[in-house]
Design a protein around this motif. Structure first.
Motif, mmCIF file in Angstrom:
data_model
loop_
_atom_site.group_PDB
_atom_site.id
_atom_site.type_symbol
_atom_site.label_atom_id
_atom_site.label_comp_id
_atom_site.label_asym_id
_atom_site.label_seq_id
_atom_site.Cartn_x
_atom_site.Cartn_y
_atom_site.Cartn_z
ATOM 1 N N VAL A 32 15.450 -26.243 15.595
ATOM 2 C CA VAL A 32 14.452 -25.376 14.962
ATOM 3 C C VAL A 32 13.031 -25.919 15.072
ATOM 4 C CG1 VAL A 32 16.145 -24.421 13.373
ATOM 5 C CG2 VAL A 32 14.869 -26.470 12.709
ATOM 6 N N LEU A 33 12.864 -27.193 15.400
ATOM 7 C CA LEU A 33 11.516 -27.763 15.478
ATOM 8 C C LEU A 33 11.555 -29.056 16.265
ATOM 9 C CD1 LEU A 33 11.308 -30.366 13.249
ATOM 10 C CD2 LEU A 33 11.475 -28.471 11.670
ATOM 11 N N THR A 34 10.339 -29.574 16.538
ATOM 12 C CA THR A 34 10.180 -30.883 17.177
ATOM 13 C C THR A 34 9.496 -31.814 16.193
ATOM 14 O OG1 THR A 34 9.930 -29.862 19.353
ATOM 15 C CG2 THR A 34 9.249 -32.156 19.134
ATOM 16 N N SER A 60 16.736 -30.835 14.939
ATOM 17 C CA SER A 60 15.435 -30.926 15.613
ATOM 18 C C SER A 60 15.512 -31.898 16.771
ATOM 19 C CB SER A 60 14.355 -31.373 14.619
ATOM 20 O OG SER A 60 14.712 -32.596 14.006
ATOM 21 N N ARG A 61 14.531 -31.767 17.639
ATOM 22 C CA ARG A 61 14.340 -32.757 18.699
ATOM 23 C C ARG A 61 13.387 -33.819 18.156
ATOM 24 N NH1 ARG A 61 12.770 -31.034 24.731
ATOM 25 N NH2 ARG A 61 15.003 -30.544 24.693
ATOM 26 N N ILE A 62 13.843 -35.040 18.089
ATOM 27 C CA ILE A 62 13.061 -36.144 17.528
ATOM 28 C C ILE A 62 12.490 -36.969 18.676
ATOM 29 C CG2 ILE A 62 13.103 -38.165 16.034
ATOM 30 C CD1 ILE A 62 15.553 -36.959 14.647
ATOM 31 N N LEU A 63 11.186 -37.048 18.738
ATOM 32 C CA LEU A 63 10.497 -37.855 19.741
ATOM 33 C C LEU A 63 9.840 -39.039 19.039
ATOM 34 C CD1 LEU A 63 8.752 -35.002 21.783
ATOM 35 C CD2 LEU A 63 10.997 -36.025 22.179
ATOM 36 N N VAL A 64 10.308 -40.237 19.335
ATOM 37 C CA VAL A 64 9.767 -41.452 18.727
ATOM 38 C C VAL A 64 8.803 -42.090 19.720
ATOM 39 C CG1 VAL A 64 10.310 -43.651 17.625
ATOM 40 C CG2 VAL A 64 11.941 -41.752 17.489
ATOM 41 N N VAL A 65 7.532 -42.144 19.354
ATOM 42 C CA VAL A 65 6.494 -42.694 20.226
ATOM 43 C C VAL A 65 6.217 -44.130 19.786
ATOM 44 C CG1 VAL A 65 4.128 -42.460 21.037
ATOM 45 C CG2 VAL A 65 5.500 -40.417 20.571
ATOM 46 N N VAL A 66 6.541 -45.072 20.657
ATOM 47 C CA VAL A 66 6.318 -46.491 20.393
ATOM 48 C C VAL A 66 5.284 -46.988 21.397
ATOM 49 C CG1 VAL A 66 7.362 -48.776 20.210
ATOM 50 C CG2 VAL A 66 8.676 -46.751 19.536
ATOM 51 N N LEU A 117 8.053 -31.049 24.224
ATOM 52 C CA LEU A 117 8.141 -30.218 23.023
ATOM 53 C C LEU A 117 9.060 -29.027 23.268
ATOM 54 C CD1 LEU A 117 4.385 -30.148 21.948
ATOM 55 C CD2 LEU A 117 6.178 -31.712 21.177
ATOM 56 N N LEU A 118 9.801 -28.635 22.236
ATOM 57 C CA LEU A 118 10.648 -27.453 22.353
ATOM 58 C C LEU A 118 9.780 -26.211 22.490
ATOM 59 C CD1 LEU A 118 13.338 -28.165 19.618
ATOM 60 C CD2 LEU A 118 13.681 -28.203 22.091
ATOM 61 N N PRO A 119 10.096 -25.313 23.407
ATOM 62 C CA PRO A 119 9.270 -24.103 23.561
ATOM 63 C C PRO A 119 9.420 -23.175 22.366
ATOM 64 C CG PRO A 119 11.210 -24.004 24.975
ATOM 65 C CD PRO A 119 11.202 -25.377 24.376
ATOM 66 N N ASP A 120 8.283 -22.602 21.950
ATOM 67 C CA ASP A 120 8.262 -21.612 20.867
ATOM 68 C C ASP A 120 8.876 -22.143 19.574
ATOM 69 O OD1 ASP A 120 7.155 -19.794 22.672
ATOM 70 O OD2 ASP A 120 9.139 -19.129 23.322
ATOM 71 N N ALA A 121 8.678 -23.417 19.304
ATOM 72 C CA ALA A 121 9.188 -24.026 18.072
ATOM 73 C C ALA A 121 8.061 -24.826 17.425
ATOM 74 C CB ALA A 121 10.386 -24.930 18.369
ATOM 75 N N LEU A 143 -1.366 -31.132 18.178
ATOM 76 C CA LEU A 143 -0.210 -30.397 18.684
ATOM 77 C C LEU A 143 0.672 -29.853 17.566
ATOM 78 C CD1 LEU A 143 0.933 -32.893 21.480
ATOM 79 C CD2 LEU A 143 -0.516 -30.874 21.757
ATOM 80 N N ALA A 144 0.429 -30.290 16.315
ATOM 81 C CA ALA A 144 1.367 -30.039 15.236
ATOM 82 C C ALA A 144 0.859 -28.995 14.255
ATOM 83 C CB ALA A 144 1.664 -31.338 14.490
#
Length: 351
Positions: A32-34, A60-66, A117-121, A143-144
């Motif tokens: 449902v979200l990123t 959700s798709r979790i993107l961890v930026v390190v 990023l997930l499209p349209d989410a 972006l958020a």
């Protein structure tokens, strides 16, 4: 399923996500979200654990930026993207991608995150530790739809609240505000019942606890009465007392889990006010993606206005700059003994 990718690109990561999804037999995403987590190597484990717990309620798709810019000039001149893709039971109810940005690439995290990023989410960015001064102006923050910070994780929590007030933009929120949701619910329900006019209030909590300041600001902004802050040993917020002509409305939590609500003319009641985990706080924030107007009004009210609200003036003045935002601490009252009063009278007679 874990897939390690060294010196890779965003397009290759997307291809591996599609391939892994098909291997698991779920070609549809169902998310449902990123959620983008911006952290460092030392704190990414706890943040990812909390996000994975929240994903059980919000897939959700979790993107961890390190970011790993390197210390030496040679390391900073190089750039490399390493990724770790987790799916299935290792990623909770969604997909997890850990992105390690080396060298100059650490300054361009938004260009790496954007293709993933997930499209349209909707997109939510969370800074568990060091948040930028202007989250809405940060390249990842732009972006958020929602931007989550945590003033309690800073060296100067109250100063961080002043900074959040001066840089607030619709979509900003803070976990210090999320922590007081149960307190606000119980206090609001107690005031829904018939009571006399409230003359003032006191919020007791730990000294360096931004949630105590936000709760006091919320009460002062809503009730338009003087609200004082008193320091206690904690944990967290320990009590809220509202003074009325009929007596005191008190919500007291001494042990951090069970609170007692006292209302004049009614029997005392026990209320569950358990200190919640970070996963529960993130899950609550992901339930709503619209701007939190109550948080905006409370944090912009001004920490320096606590205890100085004039009920005759329902509209507070403009909030003070962040540099002037300091907690109000009441000085102890001086006691005058009989001997001291006699000496003062003799000196006045001599003059």
């Amino acid at each position: 399923m874990n897939i390690d990718l060294t010196d890779t690109t965003s397009s290759r990561i997307n291809a591996e996500l599609v391939k892994a999804r098909r291997a698991l037999g779920s070609p549809a995403t169902g998310m449902v979200l990123t959620l983008v987590i911006v952290t460092d190597e030392g704190n990414h484990y706890d943040a990812l654990k909390a996000a994975s717990g929240a994903s059980k309620e919000h897939p959700s798709r979790i993107l961890v930026v390190v970011r790993r810019p390197g210390r030496s000039p040679r390391d900073r001149a190089q750039h490399r993207l390493d990724a770790e893709v987790r799916m299935g039971s290792d990623a909770g109810s969604g997909e997890t991608v850990i992105l390690r940005l080396h060298g100059e690439l650490a300054s361009h995290a938004h260009s790496v995150v954007l293709p993933l990023l997930l499209p349209d989410a909707p997109v939510v960015v969370w800074w568990p530790e060091d948040a930028p001064e202007h989250p809405s102006e940060d390249k990842l923050g732009r972006l958020a739809q929602r931007r989550i910070t945590d003033a309690a994780a800073t060296e100067d929590p109250v100063g961080a609240l002043g900074l959040r007030a001066s840089t607030y933009a619709p979509g900003d929120t803070d976990l210090s505000w999320t922590r007081i949701t149960p307190w606000r619910s119980v206090l609001a329900s107690s005031l829904d019942q018939k009571h006399s006019a409230i003359k003032g209030a006191v919020v007791e909590g730990e000294e360096y606890n931004p949630s105590s300041e936000l709760l006091a600001l919320w009460l002062a902004e809503r009730l338009r009465v003087p609200v004082d802050r008193e320091i206690s040993e904690g944990p967290g917020i320990t009590a809220v007392r509202m003074h009325t002509a009929d007596g005191e409305i008190c919500l007291d939590r001494a042990n951090g889990s069970l609170a007692e609500l006292s209302v004049p003319g009614q029997p005392d009641r026990h209320v569950a006010l358990q200190r919640r985990s970070t996963a529960e706080l993130i899950a609550e924030e992901l339930r709503r993606l619209d701007p939190d107007e109550a948080y905006a009004e409370a944090v912009r009210f001004g920490v320096n206005k606590l205890g100085t609200v004039d009920p005759a003036n329902p509209k507070p003045a403009d909030p003070a700059p962040a540099a002037e935002t300091t907690p109000v601490k009441k000085a102890p009252a001086k006691r005058t003994t009989a001997a001291a009063a006699k000496k003062a009278a003799e000196k006045a007679a001599e003059k």
